[in-house]
Motif scaffolding. Structure first.
Motif, PDB file in Angstrom:
ATOM      1  N   ILE A  56      32.231 -38.401  -5.959  1.00  0.00           N
ATOM      2  CA  ILE A  56      32.812 -39.070  -7.123  1.00  0.00           C
ATOM      3  C   ILE A  56      32.048 -38.616  -8.359  1.00  0.00           C
ATOM      4  O   ILE A  56      30.827 -38.784  -8.439  1.00  0.00           O
ATOM      5  N   ALA A  57      32.747 -38.022  -9.329  1.00  0.00           N
ATOM      6  CA  ALA A  57      32.091 -37.584 -10.563  1.00  0.00           C
ATOM      7  C   ALA A  57      31.595 -38.797 -11.331  1.00  0.00           C
ATOM      8  O   ALA A  57      32.214 -39.864 -11.315  1.00  0.00           O
ATOM      9  N   LEU A  58      30.469 -38.617 -12.046  1.00  0.00           N
ATOM     10  CA  LEU A  58      29.852 -39.722 -12.766  1.00  0.00           C
ATOM     11  C   LEU A  58      29.855 -39.476 -14.272  1.00  0.00           C
ATOM     12  O   LEU A  58      29.626 -38.355 -14.731  1.00  0.00           O
ATOM     13  N   ALA A  59      30.084 -40.562 -15.009  1.00  0.00           N
ATOM     14  CA  ALA A  59      29.976 -40.530 -16.465  1.00  0.00           C
ATOM     15  C   ALA A  59      29.034 -41.635 -16.920  1.00  0.00           C
ATOM     16  O   ALA A  59      28.994 -42.717 -16.329  1.00  0.00           O
ATOM     17  N   SER A  60      28.263 -41.353 -17.962  1.00  0.00           N
ATOM     18  CA  SER A  60      27.511 -42.414 -18.629  1.00  0.00           C
ATOM     19  C   SER A  60      28.424 -43.023 -19.694  1.00  0.00           C
ATOM     20  O   SER A  60      29.499 -42.504 -19.971  1.00  0.00           O
ATOM     21  N   HIS A  61      27.989 -44.108 -20.300  1.00  0.00           N
ATOM     22  CA  HIS A  61      28.866 -44.813 -21.238  1.00  0.00           C
ATOM     23  C   HIS A  61      28.028 -45.405 -22.360  1.00  0.00           C
ATOM     24  O   HIS A  61      27.066 -46.133 -22.111  1.00  0.00           O
ATOM     25  N   ASP A  62      28.395 -45.065 -23.597  1.00  0.00           N
ATOM     26  CA  ASP A  62      27.748 -45.653 -24.773  1.00  0.00           C
ATOM     27  C   ASP A  62      26.257 -45.356 -24.846  1.00  0.00           C
ATOM     28  O   ASP A  62      25.470 -46.208 -25.291  1.00  0.00           O
ATOM     29  N   ASP A  63      25.830 -44.168 -24.434  1.00  0.00           N
ATOM     30  CA  ASP A  63      24.421 -43.819 -24.593  1.00  0.00           C
ATOM     31  C   ASP A  63      24.066 -43.795 -26.079  1.00  0.00           C
ATOM     32  O   ASP A  63      24.828 -43.277 -26.911  1.00  0.00           O
ATOM     33  N   ALA A  64      22.893 -44.347 -26.405  1.00  0.00           N
ATOM     34  CA  ALA A  64      22.476 -44.440 -27.801  1.00  0.00           C
ATOM     35  C   ALA A  64      21.184 -43.699 -28.095  1.00  0.00           C
ATOM     36  O   ALA A  64      20.917 -43.366 -29.251  1.00  0.00           O
ATOM     37  N   THR A  65      20.376 -43.435 -27.078  1.00  0.00           N
ATOM     38  CA  THR A  65      19.053 -42.850 -27.288  1.00  0.00           C
ATOM     39  C   THR A  65      18.824 -41.667 -26.352  1.00  0.00           C
ATOM     40  O   THR A  65      19.533 -41.490 -25.352  1.00  0.00           O
ATOM     41  N   ARG A  66      17.793 -40.891 -26.634  1.00  0.00           N
ATOM     42  CA  ARG A  66      17.428 -39.793 -25.742  1.00  0.00           C
ATOM     43  C   ARG A  66      17.016 -40.324 -24.376  1.00  0.00           C
ATOM     44  O   ARG A  66      17.269 -39.691 -23.347  1.00  0.00           O
ATOM     45  N   ALA A  67      16.386 -41.490 -24.371  1.00  0.00           N
ATOM     46  CA  ALA A  67      15.980 -42.078 -23.094  1.00  0.00           C
ATOM     47  C   ALA A  67      17.197 -42.402 -22.236  1.00  0.00           C
ATOM     48  O   ALA A  67      17.177 -42.202 -21.006  1.00  0.00           O
ATOM     49  N   HIS A  68      18.266 -42.897 -22.859  1.00  0.00           N
ATOM     50  CA  HIS A  68      19.497 -43.158 -22.112  1.00  0.00           C
ATOM     51  C   HIS A  68      20.013 -41.868 -21.473  1.00  0.00           C
ATOM     52  O   HIS A  68      20.419 -41.843 -20.309  1.00  0.00           O
ATOM     53  N   VAL A  69      20.007 -40.796 -22.260  1.00  0.00           N
ATOM     54  CA  VAL A  69      20.537 -39.524 -21.769  1.00  0.00           C
ATOM     55  C   VAL A  69      19.637 -38.950 -20.675  1.00  0.00           C
ATOM     56  O   VAL A  69      20.122 -38.402 -19.673  1.00  0.00           O
ATOM     57  N   GLU A  70      18.344 -39.063 -20.842  1.00  0.00           N
ATOM     58  CA  GLU A  70      17.426 -38.569 -19.808  1.00  0.00           C
ATOM     59  C   GLU A  70      17.653 -39.308 -18.494  1.00  0.00           C
ATOM     60  O   GLU A  70      17.618 -38.703 -17.411  1.00  0.00           O
ATOM     61  N   GLU A  71      17.884 -40.608 -18.571  1.00  0.00           N
ATOM     62  CA  GLU A  71      18.183 -41.373 -17.360  1.00  0.00           C
ATOM     63  C   GLU A  71      19.486 -40.885 -16.734  1.00  0.00           C
ATOM     64  O   GLU A  71      19.579 -40.698 -15.516  1.00  0.00           O
TER      65      GLU A  71
END
Length: 382
Positions: free
Chosen positions: A229-244
């Motif tokens: 199942i492909a995964l998407a993040s949602h409403d990332d606001a910071t670099r830390a969110h994206v790194e996670e």
């Protein structure tokens, strides 16, 4: 253009939007795929110089639930809801749609966990019966701060149409609702709560986020990876969110709320998705980053209809006409080829020989793209 075959359909005298150029010519299709692309001829169906583009690929629409639950405490027949949703999707030029179904219910939600399966099964019934115009797949939008998120996901994750999941957390003070005022305006208006009730709601949602969100994200990522199942993040606001998100194996960044998050998503190799309504309206309804600004900076790959199906097509033509440096093929790729590639659907998303004959015939009237005819796998559906 080769001589037209017995079972072949040719569409001619069209402005054909290819992945890298607009060609005045003709497209032939047979057996559900595109068989030839060439100069305009006197054979086939004359499109009168109108546009011919690939069928749109929609990765995130919340629209199905609004047909099933159009008012608080009102439930429509799920089969009828799917048919109505499908008709509007196809009439908007969308030939592949990932229907978003929520996973994780808070106490104020007007949905029950068991209704997830009702909707999914209604979609499956339409697919099995062959009565749907668009091809429907399922996108699970997972509210990771909800106590029942993991349980709900496990109940539906093996459904054959589930291909995409997004991990989201709408708790106050972060992501989409970093602004307390924006959170108050949205939820107090939506749920009609008093100031005291809202304060209690905010405290509870904050507690749930700190208690469940991290462990649910990790568990959902592991379950999704094991099932393809492909995964998407949602409403990332910071670099830390994206790194996670990167650590979790996420490929799609849905609705980053800041330039910082969008730039980090690009550096991490994620496809950046924004909503068509943001483009059409000229900005985010939550006060977050403008999709037009991201597009101008080269930080936008995919457009989604979000809550208005027609906004996908409308926003693509807005970008091509109003944002310097974005050509019409680039803008159309954002609603066709790019989302198809991000979802692993390599058989569609562009007008190319051998690709699926998912096509949309449209013209521009009063600045609006008007859908005239839609084909899915060579079969006319609109």
């Amino acid at each position: 253009m080769n001589q037209i075959g017995i079972d072949e359909t040719e569409l001619t005298n069209a402005r054909v939007v290819l992945a890298d150029q607009v060609l005045h010519g003709a497209v032939a299709m047979a057996g559900g795929v595109i068989t030839d692309i060439g100069p305009a001829s006197h054979r086939g169906t004359d499109l009168n110089g109108d546009y011919l583009i690939p069928g749109l690929v929609e990765l995130h629409t919340d629209h199905l639930e609004t047909h099933y639950a159009p008012r608080p405490k009102v439930r429509w027949n799920p089969v009828a809801a799917v048919q109505a949703h499908d008709a509007q999707i196809a009439a908007s030029g969308i030939t592949t749609v990932f229907d978003a179904i929520r996973v994780g219910i808070d106490e104020h939600a007007d949905m029950r966990m068991e209704e997830l399966r009702i909707l999914a099964d209604a979609v499956t019934a339409g697919v099995t019966a062959g009565r749907l115009r668009a091809e429907h797949l399922i996108h699970l939008r997972c509210e990771v701060s909800a106590p029942d998120c993991l349980e709900s996901f496990e109940a539906i994750m093996d459904h054959p149409l589930v291909r995409l999941a997004s991990l989201m957390d709408h708790a106050p003070g972060q992501r989409q609702f970093a602004s307390p005022d924006a959170y108050k305006i949205y939820y107090q208006g939506k749920l009609k709560m008093s100031d005291q009730a809202l304060a209690e709601f905010i405290a509870r949602r904050s507690f749930e986020s700190s208690t469940y969100a991290d462990k649910h994200r990790l568990a959902l990522a592991e379950l999704s990876a094991s099932r393809g199942i492909a995964l998407a993040s949602h409403d990332d606001a910071t670099r830390a969110h994206v790194e996670e998100a990167k650590r979790l194996g996420i490929r799609i960044a849905e609705f980053p709320t800041t330039f910082e998050a969008a730039e980090a998503s690009r550096a991490a190799g994620m496809a950046i998705l924004m909503g068509g309504p943001n483009v059409v309206r000229g900005g985010s309804h939550s006060g977050n980053v403008s999709a037009r600004d991201l597009a101008a900076a080269g930080l936008l790959d995919i457009l989604s209809s979000d809550y208005i199906p027609f906004s996908m097509l409308q926003s693509a033509f807005c970008l091509a006409g109003e944002v310097p440096g974005i050509s019409l093929p680039q803008a159309i790729n954002m609603v066709t080829k790019n989302p198809a590639d991000a979802a692993g659907l390599s058989d569609r998303g562009e007008i190319a020989i051998g690709k699926r004959a998912d096509l949309v015939h449209l013209r521009i009237e009063d600045g609006i793209p008007i859908v005239l005819t839609v084909w899915r796998q060579g079969r006319r559906v609109i």
